[in-house]
Scaffold this motif. Structure first.
Motif, PDB file in Angstrom:
ATOM      1  N   PHE A  93       0.838  -1.203   0.000  1.00  0.00           N
ATOM      2  CA  PHE A  93       0.000   0.000   0.000  1.00  0.00           C
ATOM      3  C   PHE A  93       0.871   1.249   0.000  1.00  0.00           C
ATOM      4  CE2 PHE A  93      -2.679   3.309   1.936  1.00  0.00           C
ATOM      5  CZ  PHE A  93      -3.817   3.196   1.142  1.00  0.00           C
ATOM      6  N   ILE A  94       2.007   1.162   0.689  1.00  0.00           N
ATOM      7  CA  ILE A  94       2.909   2.314   0.777  1.00  0.00           C
ATOM      8  C   ILE A  94       3.674   2.501  -0.532  1.00  0.00           C
ATOM      9  CG2 ILE A  94       4.932   3.252   1.977  1.00  0.00           C
ATOM     10  CD1 ILE A  94       4.028   1.472   4.392  1.00  0.00           C
ATOM     11  N   GLU A  95       4.219   1.404  -1.066  1.00  0.00           N
ATOM     12  CA  GLU A  95       5.045   1.458  -2.280  1.00  0.00           C
ATOM     13  C   GLU A  95       4.717   0.198  -3.085  1.00  0.00           C
ATOM     14  OE1 GLU A  95       7.109   0.979  -4.987  1.00  0.00           O
ATOM     15  OE2 GLU A  95       6.918   3.120  -4.780  1.00  0.00           O
ATOM     16  N   PRO A  96       3.685   0.251  -3.940  1.00  0.00           N
ATOM     17  CA  PRO A  96       3.132  -0.977  -4.528  1.00  0.00           C
ATOM     18  C   PRO A  96       4.120  -1.816  -5.327  1.00  0.00           C
ATOM     19  CG  PRO A  96       2.225   0.985  -5.604  1.00  0.00           C
ATOM     20  CD  PRO A  96       2.929   1.447  -4.387  1.00  0.00           C
ATOM     21  N   TYR A  97       4.996  -1.177  -6.085  1.00  0.00           N
ATOM     22  CA  TYR A  97       5.915  -1.950  -6.930  1.00  0.00           C
ATOM     23  C   TYR A  97       6.896  -2.752  -6.071  1.00  0.00           C
ATOM     24  CZ  TYR A  97       9.189  -3.083 -10.686  1.00  0.00           C
ATOM     25  OH  TYR A  97      10.000  -3.753 -11.577  1.00  0.00           O
ATOM     26  N   GLN A  98       7.636  -2.062  -5.203  1.00  0.00           N
ATOM     27  CA  GLN A  98       8.623  -2.754  -4.374  1.00  0.00           C
ATOM     28  C   GLN A  98       7.954  -3.614  -3.305  1.00  0.00           C
ATOM     29  OE1 GLN A  98      11.636  -3.209  -4.929  1.00  0.00           O
ATOM     30  NE2 GLN A  98      12.270  -1.566  -6.298  1.00  0.00           N
ATOM     31  N   GLY A  99       6.834  -3.146  -2.763  1.00  0.00           N
ATOM     32  CA  GLY A  99       6.143  -3.932  -1.746  1.00  0.00           C
ATOM     33  C   GLY A  99       5.708  -5.287  -2.272  1.00  0.00           C
ATOM     34  N   ALA A 100       5.096  -5.287  -3.456  1.00  0.00           N
ATOM     35  CA  ALA A 100       4.638  -6.549  -4.043  1.00  0.00           C
ATOM     36  C   ALA A 100       5.818  -7.395  -4.520  1.00  0.00           C
ATOM     37  CB  ALA A 100       3.683  -6.269  -5.196  1.00  0.00           C
ATOM     38  N   ALA A 101       6.825  -6.743  -5.119  1.00  0.00           N
ATOM     39  CA  ALA A 101       7.990  -7.476  -5.621  1.00  0.00           C
ATOM     40  C   ALA A 101       8.715  -8.201  -4.496  1.00  0.00           C
ATOM     41  CB  ALA A 101       8.948  -6.516  -6.329  1.00  0.00           C
ATOM     42  N   THR A 102       8.942  -7.496  -3.379  1.00  0.00           N
ATOM     43  CA  THR A 102       9.667  -8.129  -2.277  1.00  0.00           C
ATOM     44  C   THR A 102       8.801  -9.156  -1.550  1.00  0.00           C
ATOM     45  OG1 THR A 102       9.144  -6.181  -0.919  1.00  0.00           O
ATOM     46  CG2 THR A 102      11.326  -6.266  -1.937  1.00  0.00           C
ATOM     47  N   GLY A 103       7.479  -9.024  -1.663  1.00  0.00           N
ATOM     48  CA  GLY A 103       6.610 -10.081  -1.154  1.00  0.00           C
ATOM     49  C   GLY A 103       6.841 -11.376  -1.905  1.00  0.00           C
ATOM     50  N   VAL A 104       6.979 -11.275  -3.229  1.00  0.00           N
ATOM     51  CA  VAL A 104       7.291 -12.451  -4.041  1.00  0.00           C
ATOM     52  C   VAL A 104       8.671 -12.996  -3.664  1.00  0.00           C
ATOM     53  CG1 VAL A 104       7.733 -13.288  -6.394  1.00  0.00           C
ATOM     54  CG2 VAL A 104       5.823 -11.732  -5.962  1.00  0.00           C
ATOM     55  N   GLY A 105       9.652 -12.093  -3.553  1.00  0.00           N
ATOM     56  CA  GLY A 105      11.003 -12.533  -3.203  1.00  0.00           C
ATOM     57  C   GLY A 105      11.052 -13.275  -1.883  1.00  0.00           C
ATOM     58  N   GLY A 106      10.307 -12.774  -0.895  1.00  0.00           N
ATOM     59  CA  GLY A 106      10.305 -13.410   0.426  1.00  0.00           C
ATOM     60  C   GLY A 106       9.718 -14.804   0.397  1.00  0.00           C
ATOM     61  N   ILE A 107       8.612 -14.981  -0.316  1.00  0.00           N
ATOM     62  CA  ILE A 107       7.978 -16.306  -0.330  1.00  0.00           C
ATOM     63  C   ILE A 107       8.825 -17.304  -1.121  1.00  0.00           C
ATOM     64  CG2 ILE A 107       6.474 -16.033  -2.365  1.00  0.00           C
ATOM     65  CD1 ILE A 107       5.492 -17.635   1.001  1.00  0.00           C
ATOM     66  N   LEU A 108       9.526 -16.823  -2.147  1.00  0.00           N
ATOM     67  CA  LEU A 108      10.416 -17.716  -2.892  1.00  0.00           C
ATOM     68  C   LEU A 108      11.529 -18.233  -1.981  1.00  0.00           C
ATOM     69  CD1 LEU A 108      10.823 -15.837  -6.311  1.00  0.00           C
ATOM     70  CD2 LEU A 108       9.255 -17.681  -5.738  1.00  0.00           C
ATOM     71  N   ARG A 109      12.102 -17.347  -1.152  1.00  0.00           N
ATOM     72  CA  ARG A 109      13.175 -17.773  -0.251  1.00  0.00           C
ATOM     73  C   ARG A 109      12.670 -18.774   0.777  1.00  0.00           C
ATOM     74  NH1 ARG A 109      14.119 -12.387  -0.494  1.00  0.00           N
ATOM     75  NH2 ARG A 109      13.493 -12.009   1.659  1.00  0.00           N
ATOM     76  N   ASP A 110      11.444 -18.563   1.267  1.00  0.00           N
ATOM     77  CA  ASP A 110      10.876 -19.518   2.222  1.00  0.00           C
ATOM     78  C   ASP A 110      10.844 -20.929   1.638  1.00  0.00           C
ATOM     79  OD1 ASP A 110      10.424 -17.849   4.372  1.00  0.00           O
ATOM     80  OD2 ASP A 110       8.398 -17.317   3.767  1.00  0.00           O
ATOM     81  N   VAL A 111      10.592 -21.021   0.343  1.00  0.00           N
ATOM     82  CA  VAL A 111      10.465 -22.339  -0.294  1.00  0.00           C
ATOM     83  C   VAL A 111      11.825 -22.917  -0.663  1.00  0.00           C
ATOM     84  CG1 VAL A 111       9.553 -23.553  -2.319  1.00  0.00           C
ATOM     85  CG2 VAL A 111       8.108 -21.933  -1.084  1.00  0.00           C
ATOM     86  N   PHE A 112      12.689 -22.131  -1.335  1.00  0.00           N
ATOM     87  CA  PHE A 112      13.953 -22.761  -1.742  1.00  0.00           C
ATOM     88  C   PHE A 112      14.914 -22.953  -0.579  1.00  0.00           C
ATOM     89  CE2 PHE A 112      15.259 -18.352  -3.278  1.00  0.00           C
ATOM     90  CZ  PHE A 112      16.463 -18.216  -2.589  1.00  0.00           C
TER      91      PHE A 112
END
Length: 731
Positions: A93-112
């Motif tokens: 909500f604060i910074e949609p591009y980076q907020g959503a992008a890093t959300g994807v990055g975080g969940i990918l790290r949780d899995v790999f």
């Protein structure tokens, strides 16, 4: 320590008293920051833990349930699926591009981090009212475009397909959007890695990108509502680099083929703080860390900043002593930092050093054990009494043709190609079903010839009307999507999005939602293996509709026999499975036509739900079905309309319900299927005790059903283009 500093760290008076008992003294600023992060709502689950404890988490096929980076299930032939769902709502909500992008990055790290190569992404999104020329609508369009671009950029750069998702809209999300990311990976079932740090003297290694000041305070920020005081929160949003994460993933997967490490943990929320304390805590160990050895990308960084930064693309490793050099070689090959920053001890304490000076010392187990578990007051919301009598009969009849056209133009129904066209869905060449083709996403497991199906679902309106039944519905519908692809649902992950837990009515919604999930998972035999809680989705006292997002994961033993969700050929007999009883509580029909959200939901009949799954799975194995699609938002009429528009094939159907408007009702546990062998299908329906009715035939150039007629061409024009046109009007 002064009260202003304590308050700034969101530490209550009672919590500060606990800190004094644990340390036996006043904390310094670094130690206070560590407690603040670890005891934040985002990290400690202090408001929600009480209600999560009873989730069903076990089954013969569950390898790892909640408590690790991600859940793991057995998918046969020596392989496992590793998956999880996470929120990145406040940052987006604060910074949609980076907020959503890093959300994807975080969940990918949780899995790999668990040793799995990530093979699929999905996302669940909620936005406010984006239609119109007012300030709110314009900002919501900005949020949609930014979030989608961020998700697409990160996943595409990583070379991981985004294979599906779901998106909803409501005014309740005007002040808080929801961006929930899901990822699934595959690995051999005997090659799973866990987050632990044990073995006195074993080195603790930092690997990945350097640490900066971005993301400072992110976990604490995610544990607070938005208001006038905290609207400028940009420094708490992390900045992602998907190319660095791609290198990190490949380096980790190469490392996992060796025998060099004891455990590994992603540096997610609260960064180095949470990863170090969690790894040592799970093993009952102590840890000594030299923070001046942490790779830094900014000058003048302090121990406080290094412990609490949420810079992306970083991992913490507990290595086997003597293998440090070999680990450094692997990461150097991928052009990544790898530094020994500490070691495992038997002290039971986290000892933090800065240029050989002890600057922080905290007992690890008491920090975790004394983490507050709150028993917040709950109260049934007053609004439920105000909305419970809303029904179809509260409003004048609207001709079906008029209602159909109104619903067809509704954002919930419109095709979201503007979103999924930005995602690469086919990289890795495993995608069986394209985004936009309704139902579950399906990918093949090349090594075994099986398929994994992933169904994502939640109706925020139904959860507003009845939080318990609404949550149970989400479990049932996500599983139904999986079953409609021919796969057997095995387990779920969840992301529980609610408002401010300090409001007793919100806490009641959350408690009821958890009860619904527990009940549905138990009855449908789909245990919870991982998940996330996101609270404080609230701005100036206005909370979002309760949205417990669910992803059900299942397996089809034959990837070549995955069932379509849309029409495939003219002349196919069209059947409705299940009972239609005139359910309009929380329906799109009432919202779109009368701007009304209310009514009372019926309980989910789990036996009929599971019977529907089993009927379609068995019929698909017998190869007597052409397609199957769950009946959901907008009822039979809108489910068929989407199938018709996507396939380009018409349909002539007649439902003959008790009321012609019931063609838009949202009764549970129903599906529309295309049948090749009608006699055999009728036999199977009898075997499973389900009601079926032949309602029409696929074919022609028109869509016709119960007082509705429109050319497929005209319907497709609206369905495929209108959403994109609305979103892009500011360009």
């Amino acid at each position: 320590m002064d009260k202003a500093t304590i308050k700034a760290h969101k530490i209550s008076d009672g919590e500060y008293e606990n800190i004094l008992k644990i340390l036996g003294r006043e904390p310094n600023l670094l130690e206070l920051g560590v407690f603040s992060a670890m005891w934040s709502e985002h990290c400690s689950y202090k408001s929600s833990k009480k209600y999560l404890n009873g989730f069903p988490t076990k089954a013969p096929w569950v390898i790892q349930g909640p408590g690790e980076n991600a859940g793991v299930i057995d998918v046969g032939d020596g392989y496992a699926a590793v998956f999880k769902m996470e929120s990145h709502n406040h940052p987006s909500f604060i910074e949609p591009y980076q907020g959503a992008a890093t959300g994807v990055g975080g969940i990918l790290r949780d899995v790999f981090t668990m040793g799995a190569r990530v093979v699929a992404n999905m996302n669940s999104l909620r936005f406010g009212n984006f239609i119109g020329s007012d300030k709110v609508a314009k900002y919501q369009r900005h949020l949609i475009k930014g979030s989608v671009a961020g998700i697409g950029h990160y996943g595409n750069c990583m070379g991981i397909p985004t294979v599906g998702g779901e998106v909803g809209f409501d005014e309740s999300f005007n002040g808080n959007i929801l961006v929930n990311a899901f990822a699934l990976g595959l690995c051999k079932s005997d090659e799973i890695f866990y987050a632990k740090a044990e073995g006195v003297g074993n080195p603790v290694m930092y690997v990945g990108s350097k640490t900066g000041r971005d993301g400072l305070g992110g976990a604490v920020m995610a544990s607070d509502s938005f208001n006038d005081e905290n609207k400028s929160l940009r420094p708490t949003v992390q900045v992602g680099d998907p190319f660095a994460e791609k290198l990190l993933m490949e380096a980790c997967l190469e490392l996992f083929k060796t025998d060099y490490i004891v455990g590994i943990q992603d540096m997610g929320a609260a960064g180095l703080t949470s990863s170090s304390f969690e790894m040592a805590g799970r093993s009952g160990s102590g840890m000594r860390m030299h923070l001046d050895k942490v790779p830094m990308r900014e000058s003048g960084m302090t121990p406080y900043e290094l412990m609490l930064s949420e810079s992306q693309e970083r991992m913490l490793i507990c290595a086997k002593k003597g293998y440090e050099g070999k680990i450094k070689e692997i990461f150097a090959k991928w052009d990544l930092d790898a530094e020994v920053i500490g070691e495992v001890t038997n002290s039971g304490k986290m000892e933090l050093f800065w240029h050989n000076e002890l600057v922080g010392e905290i007992p690890i187990e008491p920090l975790s054990e004394a983490a507050p578990i709150l028993d917040r007051p709950t109260a049934r919301p007053k609004y439920l009494d105000e909305i419970k009598n809303i029904s179809l009969n509260s409003f004048a009849k609207v001709p079906n043709q008029e209602a159909f056209e109104k619903l067809l133009h509704n954002p919930h129904i419109l095709n979201k190609s503007f979103i999924y066209d930005q995602y690469d869905a086919n990289i890795q060449t495993n995608t069986i079903k394209q985004p936009g083709h309704l139902g579950a996403a399906v990918i093949r497991i090349k090594q075994t010839g099986k398929a994994v199906a992933m169904g994502m679902q939640c109706s925020s309106r139904h959860n507003y009307v009845d939080p318990k039944i609404g949550a149970a519905m989400a479990v049932a519908e996500s599983g139904r999507k999986v079953a409609m692809s021919g796969a057997t649902p095995l387990a779920i992950t969840d992301c529980l999005n609610y408002g401010n837990p300090e409001n007793p009515e919100i806490m009641w919604q959350f408690a009821q939602g958890c009860e619904g999930i527990k009940e549905a998972c138990k009855e449908l035999n789909t245990p919870v293996v991982s998940g996330n809680v996101s609270l404080y989705n609230d701005t100036d006292g206005v909370g979002v509709y309760p949205t417990p997002g669910i992803v059900s994961v299942g397996v089809n033993d034959d990837a070549t026999n995955s069932l379509s969700s849309v029409f495939k050929a003219n002349g196919t007999a069209l059947y409705l499975v299940g009972e239609t009883t005139g359910e309009f509580a929380g329906s799109l029909y009432l919202k779109a036509l009368f701007n009304a959200v209310g009514g009372e939901l019926k309980e989910v009949d789990y036996k009929k739900e599971r019977a529907l799954w089993d009927l379609v799975i068995e019929a698909n194995k017998a190869r007597i079905l052409e397609f199957a699609n769950s009946v959901g938002t907008g009822g039979v009429a809108m489910s068929l309309a989407k199938m018709s528009a996507i396939s380009g094939l018409g349909v002539k159907a007649k439902c003959e319900f008790g009321d012609e408007r019931w063609v838009f009702d949202e009764s549970f546990s129903r599906a529309v299927v295309g049948v090749k062998d009608e006699a055999k299908f009728a036999e199977l329906a009898t075997k499973f005790g389900l009601k079926i009715a032949k309602i029409g035939v696929v074919g022609g150039e028109h869509f016709e059903i119960d007082g509705v007629k429109m050319s497929v061409k005209a319907m497709s024009e609206i369905y495929f283009n209108e959403f994109r046109n609305i979103i892009k009007q500011d360009d």
